[in-house]
Design a protein around this motif. Structure first.
Motif, short mmCIF file in Angstrom:
data_model
loop_
_atom_site.label_atom_id
_atom_site.label_comp_id
_atom_site.label_asym_id
_atom_site.label_seq_id
_atom_site.Cartn_x
_atom_site.Cartn_y
_atom_site.Cartn_z
N GLY A 96 22.10 38.64 29.85
CA GLY A 96 23.27 39.51 29.94
C GLY A 96 24.25 39.07 31.01
O GLY A 96 25.46 39.09 30.80
N GLU A 97 23.70 38.65 32.16
CA GLU A 97 24.57 38.19 33.25
C GLU A 97 25.28 36.90 32.87
O GLU A 97 26.46 36.70 33.18
N LEU A 98 24.55 36.02 32.18
CA LEU A 98 25.14 34.75 31.77
C LEU A 98 26.24 34.98 30.74
O LEU A 98 27.31 34.38 30.80
N GLN A 99 25.97 35.88 29.82
CA GLN A 99 26.96 36.21 28.81
C GLN A 99 28.23 36.79 29.45
O GLN A 99 29.34 36.41 29.12
N SER A 100 28.02 37.70 30.39
CA SER A 100 29.15 38.33 31.08
C SER A 100 29.95 37.30 31.87
O SER A 100 31.18 37.30 31.85
N ALA A 101 29.24 36.40 32.55
CA ALA A 101 29.91 35.38 33.36
C ALA A 101 30.77 34.48 32.48
O ALA A 101 31.91 34.15 32.83
N ALA A 157 33.80 43.33 13.76
CA ALA A 157 34.23 44.46 14.59
C ALA A 157 34.56 43.99 16.01
O ALA A 157 35.53 44.45 16.62
N VAL A 158 33.74 43.08 16.52
CA VAL A 158 34.00 42.52 17.86
C VAL A 158 35.36 41.82 17.87
O VAL A 158 36.17 42.01 18.78
N SER A 159 35.60 41.01 16.84
CA SER A 159 36.88 40.30 16.75
C SER A 159 38.06 41.27 16.69
O SER A 159 39.10 41.05 17.31
N ALA A 160 37.87 42.36 15.94
CA ALA A 160 38.94 43.35 15.81
C ALA A 160 39.27 43.98 17.16
O ALA A 160 40.44 44.14 17.52
N LEU A 161 38.24 44.30 17.94
CA LEU A 161 38.46 44.89 19.26
C LEU A 161 39.13 43.89 20.20
O LEU A 161 39.99 44.26 21.00
N GLU A 162 38.72 42.63 20.11
CA GLU A 162 39.34 41.60 20.95
C GLU A 162 40.83 41.48 20.61
O GLU A 162 41.67 41.29 21.50
N ALA A 169 33.42 40.61 26.44
CA ALA A 169 32.16 41.25 26.87
C ALA A 169 32.21 42.75 26.61
O ALA A 169 31.23 43.35 26.18
N VAL A 170 33.38 43.36 26.85
CA VAL A 170 33.55 44.81 26.63
C VAL A 170 33.45 45.12 25.14
O VAL A 170 32.78 46.06 24.71
N ALA A 171 34.12 44.29 24.33
CA ALA A 171 34.12 44.47 22.88
C ALA A 171 32.70 44.33 22.32
O ALA A 171 32.25 45.16 21.52
N ALA A 172 31.98 43.30 22.75
CA ALA A 172 30.62 43.06 22.26
C ALA A 172 29.69 44.20 22.63
O ALA A 172 28.87 44.65 21.83
N ARG A 173 29.83 44.68 23.87
CA ARG A 173 28.96 45.76 24.34
C ARG A 173 29.23 47.05 23.55
O ARG A 173 28.30 47.77 23.17
N ALA A 174 30.51 47.34 23.32
CA ALA A 174 30.88 48.56 22.60
C ALA A 174 30.38 48.52 21.16
O ALA A 174 29.86 49.51 20.63
N VAL A 175 30.50 47.37 20.52
CA VAL A 175 30.04 47.23 19.13
C VAL A 175 28.51 47.30 19.06
O VAL A 175 27.95 47.91 18.15
#
Length: 201
Positions: A96-101, A157-162, A169-175
């Motif tokens: 998760g930290e690596l993904q966020s970074a 859905a992630v792409s749509a939010l982006e 990271a915010v889009a992926a987490r929300a989806v």
């Protein structure tokens, strides 16, 4: 190729473990996180593996989770990142930290890993920034994964939010949160609707 080993933990070292599978001991090189997750000597364990072959060496890398192995493969695709550096990064940072970074371009976080300088850390986050949203992420303390599954309604859905201006990271987490609420059969539209509420909140 050997993809997974299931057996008994026979022995461990600073960055390796021996897994006894039916009387055959497999030496696997591991991150500190995987080593701590394997349990005590003599206990049963499972490791997901990646076999690396070079001119004068053949080594088996072991991971407690398939997601960690996916990150290892992605990290070693970056020029200058070998198996030793990739394991050092996975020892210092959770998925998760690596993904966020990577999603946020936070090279300083990646540079916390032993043997990773600012220049290499910058290259890693730059090259992996666009791929981070589709990778396995978050995980500790019952947190919802920060990654949506690759492909399908979640990825769309992630792409749509982006496209609406949310950070990857915010889009992926929300989806991912929306997916957990709605279940696997959720449509892209439903995921976007619920994810927008979560991201805005």
């Amino acid at each position: 190729m050997i993809a997974k080993l299931k057996g008994l933990l026979d022995e461990t070292g600073a960055d390796w473990a021996v897994i006894d599978v039916g009387g055959v001991g497999y030496l696997v090189h591991c991150s500190a996180r995987t080593l701590s997750a394997l349990g005590e000597k003599g206990e049963g364990c499972t490791v997901y593996t990646d076999l690396q072959v070079s001119e004068n060496d053949m080594r088996l890398l072991g991971f407690a989770e398939a997601g960690e192995r996916d990150w290892f493969r992605l990290l070693t695709s970056v020029q200058g990142v070998g198996s030793k550096v990739a394991l050092a990064i996975l020892s210092a940072l959770s998925a998760g930290e690596l993904q966020s970074a990577c999603a946020q371009g936070d090279a300083a976080m990646v540079a916390r890993a032993q043997g990773v300088g600012p220049k290499l850390a910058g290259r890693i986050v730059n090259e992996l920034r666009d791929k981070a949203g589709a990778m396995p992420g978050g995980g500790g303390n019952g947190a919802v994964s920060a990654a949506a599954p690759v492909g399908g309604a979640s990825s769309d859905a992630v792409s749509a939010l982006e496209n609406l201006g949310f950070k990857p990271a915010v889009a992926a987490r929300a989806v991912a949160t929306a997916q957990a609420e709605l279940g696997e059969g959720a449509t892209e539209g439903d995921l976007i609707r619920v994810a927008l509420k979560r991201a805005a909140g």
